[in-house]
Design an enzyme around this catalytic site. Sequence first.
Site, PDB file in Angstrom:
ATOM      1  N   HIS A   1       7.189  43.820  72.369  1.00 41.76           N
ATOM      2  CA  HIS A   1       8.631  43.480  72.561  1.00 41.76           C
ATOM      3  C   HIS A   1       9.030  42.238  71.954  1.00 41.76           C
ATOM      4  O   HIS A   1       8.579  41.284  72.006  1.00 41.76           O
ATOM      5  CB  HIS A   1       8.539  43.175  74.075  1.00 41.76           C
ATOM      6  CG  HIS A   1      10.180  43.101  74.643  1.00 41.76           C
ATOM      7  ND1 HIS A   1      11.064  44.048  74.682  1.00 41.76           N
ATOM      8  CD2 HIS A   1      10.680  42.075  75.154  1.00 41.76           C
ATOM      9  CE1 HIS A   1      12.251  43.526  75.003  1.00 41.76           C
ATOM     10  NE2 HIS A   1      11.871  41.994  75.173  1.00 41.76           N
TER      11      HIS A   1
ATOM     12  N   ASP B   1      16.310  47.248  87.207  1.00 42.79           N
ATOM     13  CA  ASP B   1      16.674  46.181  86.443  1.00 42.79           C
ATOM     14  C   ASP B   1      18.022  46.386  85.838  1.00 42.79           C
ATOM     15  O   ASP B   1      18.906  45.315  85.622  1.00 42.79           O
ATOM     16  CB  ASP B   1      15.747  46.149  85.142  1.00 42.79           C
ATOM     17  CG  ASP B   1      16.266  45.149  84.117  1.00 42.79           C
ATOM     18  OD1 ASP B   1      16.231  43.932  84.361  1.00 42.79           O
ATOM     19  OD2 ASP B   1      16.320  45.669  83.086  1.00 42.79           O
TER      20      ASP B   1
ATOM     21  N   ARG C   1      23.628  40.069  87.090  1.00 40.70           N
ATOM     22  CA  ARG C   1      23.334  38.849  86.536  1.00 40.70           C
ATOM     23  C   ARG C   1      24.502  38.366  85.564  1.00 40.70           C
ATOM     24  O   ARG C   1      24.854  37.253  85.281  1.00 40.70           O
ATOM     25  CB  ARG C   1      21.955  38.766  85.964  1.00 40.70           C
ATOM     26  CG  ARG C   1      21.055  38.856  87.092  1.00 40.70           C
ATOM     27  CD  ARG C   1      19.632  39.145  86.426  1.00 40.70           C
ATOM     28  NE  ARG C   1      19.224  38.240  85.356  1.00 40.70           N
ATOM     29  CZ  ARG C   1      18.418  38.499  84.373  1.00 40.70           C
ATOM     30  NH1 ARG C   1      17.893  39.819  84.099  1.00 40.70           N
ATOM     31  NH2 ARG C   1      18.115  37.633  83.414  1.00 40.70           N
TER      32      ARG C   1
ATOM     33  N   SER D   1      12.638  41.031  84.476  1.00 38.48           N
ATOM     34  CA  SER D   1      13.585  42.204  83.839  1.00 38.48           C
ATOM     35  C   SER D   1      12.773  42.649  82.651  1.00 38.48           C
ATOM     36  O   SER D   1      12.950  43.839  82.637  1.00 38.48           O
ATOM     37  CB  SER D   1      15.000  41.262  83.228  1.00 38.48           C
ATOM     38  OG  SER D   1      15.666  42.109  82.451  1.00 38.48           O
TER      39      SER D   1
ATOM     40  N   LYS E   1      10.176  46.654  82.436  1.00 44.13           N
ATOM     41  CA  LYS E   1      10.478  47.806  81.650  1.00 44.13           C
ATOM     42  C   LYS E   1       9.179  48.308  80.672  1.00 44.13           C
ATOM     43  O   LYS E   1       8.925  49.172  80.515  1.00 44.13           O
ATOM     44  CB  LYS E   1      11.702  47.524  80.598  1.00 44.13           C
ATOM     45  CG  LYS E   1      12.993  47.565  81.346  1.00 44.13           C
ATOM     46  CD  LYS E   1      14.083  46.910  80.458  1.00 44.13           C
ATOM     47  CE  LYS E   1      14.181  45.707  80.585  1.00 44.13           C
ATOM     48  NZ  LYS E   1      15.550  44.990  80.059  1.00 44.13           N
TER      49      LYS E   1
END
Length: 440
Positions: free
Chosen positions: A82, A161, A168, A183, A187
């Site tokens: 990621h 999320d 947010r 967050s 995922k």
Amino acid sequence: MRAYDLIAKKRDGGTMTRAELEFLIGGYVDGSIPDYQMAAWMMAVYLRGMTPQEVAELTDVMAHSGDMVDLSPIQGIKVDKHSTGGVGDKTTLVITPIVAACGVKIAKMSGRGLGHTGGTVDKMESVPGTRTALEQEEFFAQVNKIGISVIGQSGHLAVADKKMYALRDVTATVGCIPLIASSIMSKKLAAGSDAILLDVTTGNGAFMKTVPESIELAQMMVDIGTRNGRHVAALITDMDTPLGHNIGNSLEVAESMEILKGRGPADLKEVCLQLAANMLVLAGKGTLEECRAMAQAVIDDGTAFATCKAMFAAQGGDVRVLDDYSLFAQPEASYDLLAEQEGYIWSNDTEKIGNASVLLGAGRITKEDTLDMAAGITLHKKAGDYVKPGDVLCTFYGKAEKFAAAEAMYRSGLVFSTEKPEEKPLVYARVTTDGVEMLA
Ligand code: URA
């Protein structure tokens, strides 16, 4: 249990129990807890923070608010990666075929462009015919057969999320490390891989602007993953300058293929080799040195490029474009941006370069926008280069009527100097369960 009491508890510096987190997140997802109470609780988290155990439990609860992908039908260790986002950040397209060519399974869900940053799924779709939404059975079968599939993220992953992030965004609670870490990791946990390599970008084009805060985020994400039974490591990589020379969907695919063919820009190649080597280490393939040599070997013998082609072909892509880039959809026009003064490029704001590329049509300004897959920018001069008036700084591609706005955006981020700026490292640090190793 009442949301009111949980807000008051966090406001006063208390620690949530798992049952309290389940009540709060579950209630927010089913609508029994309204936005204003969730917003108040998240602001309390912003101000008071969370303990490591608490943030790991929050992340797990958020992950379980949607589908948990079970990758067990795929044999072997599955490794994910990621990136916290960047401009010209096309590393997924390079390193996932490298890692798969080394025998480690990649069953990856990727995102679309967000703000000034690009997304892998959009880039993949610039290869004509490529499908990025596969049914789970086909996804699993492809990974079992050829070792790799990269598809778009299911809309049912970490449902909490999605709601929390939107809230947010409008309540000044985005820039909170426990909320960012939970967050992202919710995922990743839901996506099901055994190991996860995090590329935490740092600098003016990244979410995190400084190395210390990037390290703090990385440490928290590594800890969350480890507490939830995954192998996780992170590299802190530079995003003060775009990676490589190309920004824009088909432009970035072409540049990625150049690396897989053993060519391409040195900065992109180096970051990709380090990321790929760390993914292979997480998969248990050897030491960092051995894994780097493995990654280089599959570039040199052509198997990484062949694996990439096999993935696109399996997903319906016209792989002829990967050999002959002139077969990509071509831009309507191009425009060379010329230097107007002499000197070193002291800085070239990466977020502004990303925004210029969005203005050209490579990204979305509204959710409904369709992308111009051929739009984007090729950088000929980057921060640290010396230029004279008339030198070509970069080339824009896209529709001619978009060039003026993109030019204004691009030029607004340029600063020239008579002094050469200090060269920035490409990779600042490596964060593992053993601690932080500074690399620069
Ligand atoms: N990316 C995410 O997915 N979540 C954040 O909070 C920030 C960046």
